[in-house]
Each structure stands twice: as C-alpha cells, then as structure tokens.
Write a protein that holds these residues in place. Structure first.
Motif, mmCIF file in Angstrom:
data_model
loop_
_atom_site.group_PDB
_atom_site.id
_atom_site.type_symbol
_atom_site.label_atom_id
_atom_site.label_comp_id
_atom_site.label_asym_id
_atom_site.label_seq_id
_atom_site.Cartn_x
_atom_site.Cartn_y
_atom_site.Cartn_z
ATOM 1 N N GLU A 185 5.811 41.292 32.003
ATOM 2 C CA GLU A 185 5.565 42.087 30.788
ATOM 3 C C GLU A 185 5.708 43.567 31.095
ATOM 4 O OE1 GLU A 185 5.319 41.401 27.487
ATOM 5 O OE2 GLU A 185 5.963 39.441 28.222
ATOM 6 N N ALA A 186 5.202 44.014 32.243
ATOM 7 C CA ALA A 186 5.369 45.413 32.653
ATOM 8 C C ALA A 186 6.844 45.719 32.883
ATOM 9 C CB ALA A 186 4.550 45.712 33.899
ATOM 10 N N LEU A 187 7.575 44.775 33.467
ATOM 11 C CA LEU A 187 9.007 44.947 33.670
ATOM 12 C C LEU A 187 9.718 45.065 32.326
ATOM 13 C CD1 LEU A 187 11.454 44.993 35.585
ATOM 14 C CD2 LEU A 187 11.506 42.502 35.410
ATOM 15 N N ARG A 188 9.356 44.218 31.392
ATOM 16 C CA ARG A 188 9.964 44.256 30.058
ATOM 17 C C ARG A 188 9.721 45.607 29.387
ATOM 18 N NH1 ARG A 188 8.889 40.028 25.079
ATOM 19 N NH2 ARG A 188 10.149 41.155 23.582
ATOM 20 N N ALA A 189 8.537 46.183 29.584
ATOM 21 C CA ALA A 189 8.215 47.481 28.975
ATOM 22 C C ALA A 189 9.077 48.612 29.534
ATOM 23 C CB ALA A 189 6.731 47.792 29.182
ATOM 24 N N LEU A 190 9.655 48.418 30.714
ATOM 25 C CA LEU A 190 10.515 49.438 31.318
ATOM 26 C C LEU A 190 11.958 49.365 30.808
ATOM 27 C CD1 LEU A 190 9.259 49.062 34.998
ATOM 28 C CD2 LEU A 190 8.731 50.935 33.409
ATOM 29 N N LEU A 191 12.259 48.349 30.009
ATOM 30 C CA LEU A 191 13.616 48.121 29.508
ATOM 31 C C LEU A 191 13.743 48.571 28.062
ATOM 32 C CD1 LEU A 191 13.942 44.456 30.844
ATOM 33 C CD2 LEU A 191 14.913 46.509 31.904
ATOM 34 N N SER A 192 14.881 49.169 27.727
ATOM 35 C CA SER A 192 15.177 49.447 26.321
ATOM 36 C C SER A 192 15.291 48.116 25.587
ATOM 37 C CB SER A 192 16.500 50.203 26.193
ATOM 38 O OG SER A 192 16.419 51.475 26.791
ATOM 39 N N GLN A 193 14.926 48.088 24.332
ATOM 40 C CA GLN A 193 14.989 46.845 23.552
ATOM 41 C C GLN A 193 16.386 46.235 23.569
ATOM 42 O OE1 GLN A 193 11.922 45.815 23.564
ATOM 43 N NE2 GLN A 193 12.255 44.931 21.549
ATOM 44 N N ASP A 194 17.418 47.094 23.555
ATOM 45 C CA ASP A 194 18.803 46.601 23.513
ATOM 46 C C ASP A 194 19.513 46.736 24.865
ATOM 47 O OD1 ASP A 194 18.896 49.351 23.501
ATOM 48 O OD2 ASP A 194 20.423 49.504 21.941
ATOM 49 N N VAL A 195 18.756 46.643 25.953
ATOM 50 C CA VAL A 195 19.332 46.783 27.285
ATOM 51 C C VAL A 195 20.477 45.797 27.496
ATOM 52 C CG1 VAL A 195 17.670 45.190 28.365
ATOM 53 C CG2 VAL A 195 18.777 46.947 29.764
ATOM 54 N N ARG A 196 21.521 46.267 28.188
ATOM 55 C CA ARG A 196 22.634 45.410 28.584
ATOM 56 C C ARG A 196 22.466 45.126 30.066
ATOM 57 N NH1 ARG A 196 25.827 46.692 32.102
ATOM 58 N NH2 ARG A 196 26.241 48.780 31.389
ATOM 59 N N PHE A 197 22.406 43.840 30.447
ATOM 60 C CA PHE A 197 22.148 43.423 31.810
ATOM 61 C C PHE A 197 23.312 42.580 32.301
ATOM 62 C CE2 PHE A 197 19.345 40.516 34.622
ATOM 63 C CZ PHE A 197 19.522 41.324 35.722
ATOM 64 N N ARG A 198 24.163 43.174 33.152
ATOM 65 C CA ARG A 198 25.299 42.451 33.733
ATOM 66 C C ARG A 198 24.956 42.080 35.166
ATOM 67 N NH1 ARG A 198 30.253 46.418 32.313
ATOM 68 N NH2 ARG A 198 29.007 47.659 33.730
ATOM 69 N N MET A 199 25.302 40.845 35.535
ATOM 70 C CA MET A 199 24.970 40.330 36.855
ATOM 71 C C MET A 199 26.204 39.737 37.512
ATOM 72 S SD MET A 199 21.783 38.159 35.382
ATOM 73 C CE MET A 199 22.567 38.090 33.769
ATOM 74 N N LEU A 200 26.334 39.972 38.810
ATOM 75 C CA LEU A 200 27.312 39.254 39.611
ATOM 76 C C LEU A 200 26.501 38.375 40.559
ATOM 77 C CD1 LEU A 200 30.182 38.601 40.315
ATOM 78 C CD2 LEU A 200 30.211 40.563 41.866
ATOM 79 N N LEU A 201 26.492 37.075 40.258
ATOM 80 C CA LEU A 201 25.706 36.087 40.992
ATOM 81 C C LEU A 201 26.648 35.225 41.830
ATOM 82 C CD1 LEU A 201 23.472 34.938 37.988
ATOM 83 C CD2 LEU A 201 23.009 36.758 39.648
ATOM 84 N N PRO A 202 26.125 34.496 42.811
ATOM 85 C CA PRO A 202 27.011 33.603 43.570
ATOM 86 C C PRO A 202 27.768 32.608 42.682
ATOM 87 C CG PRO A 202 24.949 33.857 44.730
ATOM 88 C CD PRO A 202 24.778 34.530 43.378
ATOM 89 N N THR A 203 27.203 32.274 41.525
ATOM 90 C CA THR A 203 27.876 31.347 40.603
ATOM 91 C C THR A 203 28.875 32.041 39.693
ATOM 92 O OG1 THR A 203 26.053 31.612 39.041
ATOM 93 C CG2 THR A 203 25.937 29.749 40.578
ATOM 94 N N GLY A 204 28.937 33.382 39.749
ATOM 95 C CA GLY A 204 29.885 34.120 38.931
ATOM 96 C C GLY A 204 29.189 35.153 38.067
ATOM 97 N N PRO A 205 29.979 35.883 37.264
ATOM 98 C CA PRO A 205 29.397 36.924 36.421
ATOM 99 C C PRO A 205 28.616 36.337 35.243
ATOM 100 C CG PRO A 205 31.773 36.806 36.086
ATOM 101 C CD PRO A 205 31.432 35.841 37.176
ATOM 102 N N LYS A 206 27.524 37.019 34.884
ATOM 103 C CA LYS A 206 26.686 36.621 33.750
ATOM 104 C C LYS A 206 26.256 37.899 33.029
ATOM 105 C CE LYS A 206 25.920 32.231 35.169
ATOM 106 N NZ LYS A 206 27.069 31.458 35.080
ATOM 107 N N GLN A 207 25.805 37.743 31.789
ATOM 108 C CA GLN A 207 25.282 38.891 31.048
ATOM 109 C C GLN A 207 24.156 38.450 30.136
ATOM 110 O OE1 GLN A 207 28.058 41.738 29.460
ATOM 111 N NE2 GLN A 207 26.660 42.372 27.832
#
Length: 193
Positions: free
Chosen positions: A10-32
């Motif tokens: 919940e504290a982590l969520r409070a640090l994020l903008s409501q419309d945050v864009r989160f792109r990830m490069l994971l071992p299984t491939g890109p995700k968003q």
C-alpha cells in the motif's frame, strides 16, 4: 526501497501516479502494466508470498533527470531459497510520484538450501539435462565450498546416466546415485575444485 523491503505494498502504491506506466523486461519476455493498483500488484505477486525477504544490496542514483534504482533480494518462499535482482529507471512527476517505470529483472534464481552438516540439497524437480539441468548443476555446485556435498534430486530418469559423467569431468567426486521410492533420482556429489 523501504516499502518494498517491508512488503508494504500500500505504501508502494502511494508512491505511484494513478496512471503510472510500468514496462518490464522479464526472463519470460517484455510485459507492461498500467495504473498504480496493477503495478503495486505485480510487486506483491513477486514478493508477497515470501516467508523471508532479505535486502542484500541496493543503490539509488540519478541518470540525468531519471531516477535509477537497483536492488538484490534473497528470499525464501514455497519454491525454496532464491535470489532476484532488479534495475529500475523511473520518471518522477512534479508531485514526487513515479509516473513511468522501466524494469529489468534477473528472474528468481534458485539457491541451494543452506548446508546441514556440510550437505546441501538441490531439488531440480522435473528438470533434465536436455532442458537445463547441466547448467543449473554447474551453478549449484559452484555455490558449494570445496569438500562439501551437494545432493541433487530430480525426476528425470536420464539424469542417472547424464549427470555423474558431467560431475566427474568437472573434477568432482560422485559419491552415490540412488533411486528413491517415488521414482526420483538422488545424485550425491562432493565438490572437488
């Protein structure tokens, strides 16, 4: 870092903008993910089920106008001991919240169980030499001090023939190759060098 290390999502969520864009490069491939709830949910999915979570290293710095964060956690969950490292590059909005996050993830890398009387356990599950057991064995045996023992458990019957020659070729001593009652193969190897 503090919110993540404490698993306070919940504290982590409070640090994020409501419309945050989160792109990830994971071992299984890109995700968003898009949005604070789904982004915080992704971290909760990764770290929430751990019964132990230990921050081993972290850095926070800037690359020009972008925040650069990296961390390494050692954790224990139902899959055993694991190590994970993630690197984030973040755009911070004027209100101090994260509005765009790009993440590079090592994936959850299995660690050998802590040694008991100089013996470590590595449960390879269904992993066989044809699909990565050899490489994982190399990594696991390197984590064992010279003279100590690694017991490899696998459900792949071919490992009985494949793994001992590899261990010997690497300079280790194969102490035993046994079959368990449940069709698992147990290969006991003493690290030689």
């Amino acid at each position: 870092m503090e919110a993540l290390a404490m698993r306070d999502f919940e504290a982590l969520r409070a640090l994020l903008s409501q419309d945050v864009r989160f792109r990830m490069l994971l071992p299984t491939g890109p995700k968003q993910e898009d949005g604070a709830a789904s982004t915080a949910g992704r971290f909760s999915g990764w770290f929430g089920r751990a019964d132990e979570l230990e921050l081993q290293a972290s850095t926070v710095d800037y690359v020009a106008d972008r925040l650069a964060v990296s961390y390494r956690f050692r954790l224990h969950d139902p899959d055993g001991w694991q190590l994970i490292e993630q690197h984030l590059v973040v755009d911070v909005a004027d209100d101090g919240r994260m509005q765009a996050v790009d993440l590079l993830c090592s994936g959850f890398r299995p660690l050998p169980e802590p040694a008991t009387n100089g013996v470590r356990q590595f449960d390879a599950g269904d992993l066989g030499c044809a699909d990565g057991l050899a490489g994982e064995f190399r990594r696991q045996i390197q984590a064992v001090p010279v003279g100590e023992v690694l017991v490899v458990t696998t459900r792949d019957p071919a490992a009985r023939e494949d793994l001992p020659p590899l261990a010997r070729m690497m300079g280790h001593t194969v102490r035993s190759v046994d079959a368990a009652d449940d069709r698992r193969v147990l290969i006991t190897v003493e690290r030689g060098r």
